[in-house]
Every structure is written in C-alpha cells, then in structure tokens.
Write a protein that holds these residues in place. Structure first.
Motif, PDB file in Angstrom:
ATOM      1  N   ALA A  80       0.828  -1.207   0.000  1.00  0.00           N
ATOM      2  CA  ALA A  80       0.000   0.000   0.000  1.00  0.00           C
ATOM      3  C   ALA A  80       0.864   1.260   0.000  1.00  0.00           C
ATOM      4  N   LEU A  83       2.154   1.752  -3.557  1.00  0.00           N
ATOM      5  CA  LEU A  83       1.126   2.197  -4.496  1.00  0.00           C
ATOM      6  C   LEU A  83       0.714   3.646  -4.279  1.00  0.00           C
ATOM      7  N   SER A  84       0.702   4.092  -3.021  1.00  0.00           N
ATOM      8  CA  SER A  84       0.237   5.450  -2.735  1.00  0.00           C
ATOM      9  C   SER A  84       1.371   6.447  -2.528  1.00  0.00           C
ATOM     10  N   ASN A  85       2.615   5.963  -2.504  1.00  0.00           N
ATOM     11  CA  ASN A  85       3.794   6.824  -2.286  1.00  0.00           C
ATOM     12  C   ASN A  85       3.702   7.604  -0.979  1.00  0.00           C
ATOM     13  N   THR A  86       3.143   6.984   0.055  1.00  0.00           N
ATOM     14  CA  THR A  86       3.073   7.587   1.380  1.00  0.00           C
ATOM     15  C   THR A  86       3.555   6.588   2.420  1.00  0.00           C
ATOM     16  N   TRP A  89      -1.629   4.268   4.869  1.00  0.00           N
ATOM     17  CA  TRP A  89      -2.687   4.011   3.896  1.00  0.00           C
ATOM     18  C   TRP A  89      -4.009   3.935   4.611  1.00  0.00           C
TER      19      TRP A  89
END
Length: 91
Positions: A80, A83-86, A89
């Motif tokens: 996650a 995929l979200s570059n954080t 999530w």
C-alpha cells in the motif's frame, strides 16, 4: 489445568494455558491488522505467535496462522505504501 499451591491454597495457571492465550491473541491481532493499524498489530502478532510456539502451545495451528497474518500485515502495508507513495494508507 490449574495447580494448587500446597502452602497457600492459591491456584496458579500453567504456562501452556498462557501460551494458548498468546496463540489466540496473535491470530486475532493479525486478522485485525489486515484492516487497521497494521504497522503496530502486525509486529505484535508476530511476537505473540513466536512466544506461544516457543512455550509449546497446544494451539500450534492458531499460532502459525497468527504468525502468517502478522507477516501479511506488514506485506500489505509495504504494498500500500508503494502504491500510494506515502508512509500510511487507508481504506
């Protein structure tokens, strides 16, 4: 199984019963970690499962499931995050 101490008459639990509780707790926390707080619940599930297996739990399958789910929590978190570059999530 409970044992009665001869001098005091108090009952104590056996280490195996504690290990069984740890196995169940690791399974539940690993399952919850797939949905929320996986960065915290995943490692806790792994540690509880390892401790339960080390103490010789009668619920070996449940401890192994808790261990697997704890690892899966961390894998889901990493995927996650990629995929979200954080660093976190949400659903």
């Amino acid at each position: 199984m409970q044992l009665t101490a001869p001098a005091t008459g108090r009952t104590t639990t056996t280490p195996r019963r504690d290990a069984d509780g740890m196995a169940v707790a690791s399974f539940i926390l690993g399952l919850l970690g797939l949905l929320v707080l996986n960065i915290f619940l995943g490692p806790i599930a792994i540690v509880l499962a390892a401790a339960a297996l080390w103490r010789g739990t009668a619920r070996r399958g449940r401890a192994l499931l808790g261990l697997t789910l704890g690892v899966a929590d961390l894998v889901v978190l990493v995927i996650a995050m990629q995929l979200s570059n954080t660093v976190s999530w949400s659903l």
